[in-house]
Design a protein around this motif. Structure first.
Motif, PDB file in Angstrom:
ATOM      1  N   GLU A   8       6.224 -10.378  14.974  1.00  0.00           N
ATOM      2  CA  GLU A   8       5.938 -10.931  13.561  1.00  0.00           C
ATOM      3  C   GLU A   8       5.227  -9.800  12.995  1.00  0.00           C
ATOM      4  O   GLU A   8       4.001  -9.434  13.164  1.00  0.00           O
ATOM      5  N   TYR A   9       5.946  -9.134  12.074  1.00  0.00           N
ATOM      6  CA  TYR A   9       5.216  -7.969  11.205  1.00  0.00           C
ATOM      7  C   TYR A   9       4.972  -8.287   9.694  1.00  0.00           C
ATOM      8  O   TYR A   9       5.215  -7.459   8.860  1.00  0.00           O
ATOM      9  N   ASP A  10       5.087  -9.761   9.483  1.00  0.00           N
ATOM     10  CA  ASP A  10       5.088  -9.822   8.154  1.00  0.00           C
ATOM     11  C   ASP A  10       3.581 -10.203   7.429  1.00  0.00           C
ATOM     12  O   ASP A  10       3.473 -10.517   6.450  1.00  0.00           O
ATOM     13  N   GLU A  11       2.394  -9.920   8.117  1.00  0.00           N
ATOM     14  CA  GLU A  11       1.228 -10.134   7.562  1.00  0.00           C
ATOM     15  C   GLU A  11       0.684  -9.275   6.462  1.00  0.00           C
ATOM     16  O   GLU A  11       1.052  -8.087   6.463  1.00  0.00           O
ATOM     17  N   VAL A  14       4.801   2.502  19.755  1.00  0.00           N
ATOM     18  CA  VAL A  14       4.951   2.659  18.222  1.00  0.00           C
ATOM     19  C   VAL A  14       6.247   1.933  17.811  1.00  0.00           C
ATOM     20  O   VAL A  14       7.086   2.008  18.216  1.00  0.00           O
ATOM     21  N   VAL A  15       5.860   0.856  16.481  1.00  0.00           N
ATOM     22  CA  VAL A  15       6.947   0.045  16.035  1.00  0.00           C
ATOM     23  C   VAL A  15       7.007   0.450  14.439  1.00  0.00           C
ATOM     24  O   VAL A  15       6.145   0.395  13.915  1.00  0.00           O
ATOM     25  N   ILE A  16       8.198   0.967  13.994  1.00  0.00           N
ATOM     26  CA  ILE A  16       8.382   0.855  12.817  1.00  0.00           C
ATOM     27  C   ILE A  16       9.708   0.110  12.300  1.00  0.00           C
ATOM     28  O   ILE A  16      10.729   0.673  12.663  1.00  0.00           O
ATOM     29  N   PHE A  54       3.535   0.276  13.286  1.00  0.00           N
ATOM     30  CA  PHE A  54       2.232  -0.453  13.939  1.00  0.00           C
ATOM     31  C   PHE A  54       2.009   0.309  15.113  1.00  0.00           C
ATOM     32  O   PHE A  54       3.106   0.826  16.001  1.00  0.00           O
ATOM     33  N   LEU A  55       0.932   0.518  15.418  1.00  0.00           N
ATOM     34  CA  LEU A  55       0.598   1.501  16.661  1.00  0.00           C
ATOM     35  C   LEU A  55      -0.222   0.555  17.536  1.00  0.00           C
ATOM     36  O   LEU A  55      -1.070  -0.287  17.257  1.00  0.00           O
ATOM     37  N   GLU A  56       0.060   0.540  19.118  1.00  0.00           N
ATOM     38  CA  GLU A  56      -0.298  -0.324  19.875  1.00  0.00           C
ATOM     39  C   GLU A  56      -1.008   0.721  20.948  1.00  0.00           C
ATOM     40  O   GLU A  56      -0.288   1.640  21.572  1.00  0.00           O
ATOM     41  N   TYR A  57      -2.562   0.554  20.990  1.00  0.00           N
ATOM     42  CA  TYR A  57      -3.147   1.272  21.964  1.00  0.00           C
ATOM     43  C   TYR A  57      -3.547   0.672  23.195  1.00  0.00           C
ATOM     44  O   TYR A  57      -3.260  -0.423  23.169  1.00  0.00           O
ATOM     45  N   MET A  58      -3.983   1.342  24.316  1.00  0.00           N
ATOM     46  CA  MET A  58      -4.326   0.889  25.358  1.00  0.00           C
ATOM     47  C   MET A  58      -5.465  -0.264  25.213  1.00  0.00           C
ATOM     48  O   MET A  58      -5.559  -1.094  25.984  1.00  0.00           O
ATOM     49  N   LYS A  93       0.541 -11.697  17.148  1.00  0.00           N
ATOM     50  CA  LYS A  93       1.695 -11.441  15.826  1.00  0.00           C
ATOM     51  C   LYS A  93       2.588 -10.421  16.432  1.00  0.00           C
ATOM     52  O   LYS A  93       3.667 -10.703  16.309  1.00  0.00           O
ATOM     53  N   PHE A  94       1.919  -9.358  16.750  1.00  0.00           N
ATOM     54  CA  PHE A  94       2.659  -8.098  17.137  1.00  0.00           C
ATOM     55  C   PHE A  94       3.505  -8.437  18.491  1.00  0.00           C
ATOM     56  O   PHE A  94       4.556  -7.946  18.340  1.00  0.00           O
TER      57      PHE A  94
END
Length: 115
Positions: A112-115, A52-54, A72-76, A107-108
């Motif tokens: 890069e979190y700007d989209e 999880v990225v905040i 941003f949530l990253e799943y398996m 991007k993740f």
């Protein structure tokens, strides 16, 4: 090819949530940790959550970095992410209606979190 401003609906392992947190809520360390824990606890219900990225605002008055106000949530895998997106999109969080979209993995992975 996507038109400018169009949202790519191609499934990825990454979900971007908007309308969840505000810049002001992220400034306080304790509040940030509470938000992070709440989001992890809720989002792990939908599948194997990897990360999880905040993004947080700068403290010293510098310009706000890209992605502040998003989660941003990253799943398996894309299957877990697809389930999470379906469950989270449109849900209320803190009085706001959450918007959940797939986010490009490249991007993740490059921060890069700007989209």
């Amino acid at each position: 090819m996507l038109q400018p401003g169009a949202i790519d609906t191609t499934a990825t392992k990454i979900i971007c949530l908007t309308q969840v947190v505000t810049k002001d809520e992220l400034k306080d360390d304790e509040n940030y940790e509470d938000i992070l824990e709440d989001i992890k606890a809720e989002c792990v219900k939908f599948g194997s959550l990897v990360n999880v990225v905040i993004p947080r605002p700068n403290r010293d008055g510098e310009p706000t970095p890209p992605g502040v106000g998003k989660v941003f949530l990253e799943y398996m895998d894309t299957e877990n992410a697809t389930k999470a997106r379906a469950e989270l999109n449109g849900r209320k969080f803190g009085g706001n209606q959450v918007v959940a979209i797939f986010y490009p993995e490249n991007k993740f992975n490059h921060g890069e979190y700007d989209e």
